[in-house]
Scaffold this motif. Structure first.
Motif, short mmCIF file in Angstrom:
data_model
loop_
_atom_site.label_atom_id
_atom_site.label_comp_id
_atom_site.label_asym_id
_atom_site.label_seq_id
_atom_site.Cartn_x
_atom_site.Cartn_y
_atom_site.Cartn_z
N ARG A 143 0.84 -1.19 0.00
CA ARG A 143 0.00 0.00 0.00
C ARG A 143 0.88 1.25 0.00
N ASN A 144 0.28 2.35 -0.47
CA ASN A 144 0.97 3.65 -0.47
C ASN A 144 2.34 3.61 -1.15
N GLU A 201 -1.22 4.52 -6.61
CA GLU A 201 -2.43 3.74 -6.90
C GLU A 201 -3.67 4.59 -6.71
N ASP A 204 -5.35 4.64 -3.23
CA ASP A 204 -4.63 5.39 -2.20
C ASP A 204 -4.86 6.90 -2.34
#
Length: 408
Positions: A143-144, A201, A204
């Motif tokens: 993530r991120n 993304e 995000d």
């Protein structure tokens, strides 16, 4: 009869005729070579821009591009995307969240445009995945993550897994920040673009732009790739009727320089052909004039026994035209072979890579030459030969038979 006499006259001085034929053929080849290089460079630039930056068509809220304010989102994004997928002309599309902001690290900061993309959608529209030079494209389990260019990474003094803080306005107008880690470093070859764009993304970025809205409804831009680039204008017009609340634009409208590059391809070929043919005029004139002066007595004799001036005139003209008729196919053949080889192998200009990157040009130029340029070259040669023959032909018919016969 006159064409036969003209053909035989050409080969009376075989060496001189072969030199002129060789000069014309090389001139035609040079014109085709330079046109192929210029066309390949222009089309390579357009392809790179379409593949990496603009796509064939982009859709925005009508107010978005005035200030690039994130609050101007495409209404009912999921519905718009679904309608786009129904069009046969569309090959792929990517819905993006786009916002201008600041990328900061402990060692630097820089204003950037942040694009939130769906990894699979983006890979179907642009070549971003293939441009990764270090690290990886977006990893599903992480993530991120943020993708930065090698040029921007150098300016921000970051490397793989370094932390970057992004600061921007959410759709309500409030400032927000998000911490991301470098998951991949890309290089599109277009330095101005690379230094001002980063990718994260979509989910995000959407969570930071509009925390209380569904992520699939957050998009300021939809990039569309077409099956046939030539249908861009038609697709734009269709979308204007189908989606009245959205502003579709072709890549020509988004980047007018791309239209200029494409529209100048034919002009460039005319310029190269014109310059080289102008130089060849003097060579043909010189050759034909020498041929006339060497046959001073012969031409006088022909006129004395009854060959009228019109026939003499056309005999000289036919000689020049036949030189061009022999030389033009040879030059066109050389050009065609060169285009086959250089169209597949290209010319590597990596030695000038830094200069090319400044202008978004590819390091390997693959030559391209529209079919009509070959016919243009052949036509130019024949026109050049015709023009070049006029003065020697006039010189021949201006002879006085009695004086010519006495000439030593």
């Amino acid at each position: 009869m006159i064409p036969i006499i003209a053909w035989r006259n050409i080969w009376r001085s075989r060496t001189r005729s072969l030199v002129v034929i060789g000069a014309i053929a090389i001139g035609v080849w040079a014109a085709l070579f330079m046109t192929g290089f210029a066309t390949g460079m222009a089309r390579g630039y357009v392809r790179a821009a379409v593949d990496n930056i603009v796509s064939h068509v982009q859709l925005h809220h009508p107010e978005f591009k005035k200030d690039y304010d994130a609050k101007f989102m495409i209404d009912n994004t999921s519905s718009v995307v679904e309608q786009l997928r129904q069009l046969d002309q569309i090959k792929a599309l990517s819905a993006r969240a786009v916002v201008n902001g600041m990328a900061s690290t402990p060692k630097g900061a820089r204003g950037v445009q942040i694009k939130g993309v769906d990894p699979e959608q983006e890979a179907s529209v642009t070549t971003l995945r293939e441009k990764i030079v270090e690290g990886n494209y977006f990893q599903p389990e992480r993530r991120n993550e943020v993708l930065v260019s090698s040029a921007l990474a150098e300016r921000l003094h970051v490397k793989m897994r370094s932390k970057i803080v992004l600061t921007f306005q959410e759709i309500s107008g409030e400032l927000t920040t998000g911490a991301f880690r470098v998951g991949g470093i890309f290089d599109t070859g277009n330095k101005p673009f690379d230094e001002t764009h980063i990718f994260v993304e979509h989910a995000d970025l959407a969570a930071l732009l509009a925390p209380n809205s569904p992520a699939d409804e957050i998009a300021q831009e939809v990039a569309v790739l077409l099956n046939d680039p030539r249908s861009a204008d038609a697709v734009r017009d269709t979308l204007r009727q189908l989606l009245p609340g959205v502003m579709p634009e072709t890549y020509h409208e988004i980047s007018p320089d791309l239209e200029m590059y494409e529209s100048q391809i034919n002009t460039v070929s005319f310029i190269y052909l014109g310059i080289i043919m102008l130089a060849l005029v003097f060579g043909i004139v010189n050759t034909m004039l020498m041929a006339v002066l060497e046959r001073y007595r012969e031409i006088g004799m022909l006129m004395a026994i009854g060959m009228n001036k019109t026939r003499v005139f056309f005999m000289i003209v036919f000689e020049a035209l036949m030189l061009g008729l022999v030389a033009a196919p040879l030059g066109m053949l050389l050009g065609w072979v060169s285009m086959l080889y250089l169209g597949s192998r290209g010319i590597n200009l990596s030695a000038y890579s830094e200069s090319l990157r400044l202008y978004g040009l590819e390091q390997i130029i693959y030559f391209e030459l529209p079919t009509e340029v070959y016919w243009q070259a052949g036509t130019f040669v024949m026109i050049t030969a015709l023009i070049a023959s006029l003065y020697p032909a006039w010189k021949a018919v201006s002879l006085r038979p009695v004086e010519a016969i006495r000439k030593i």
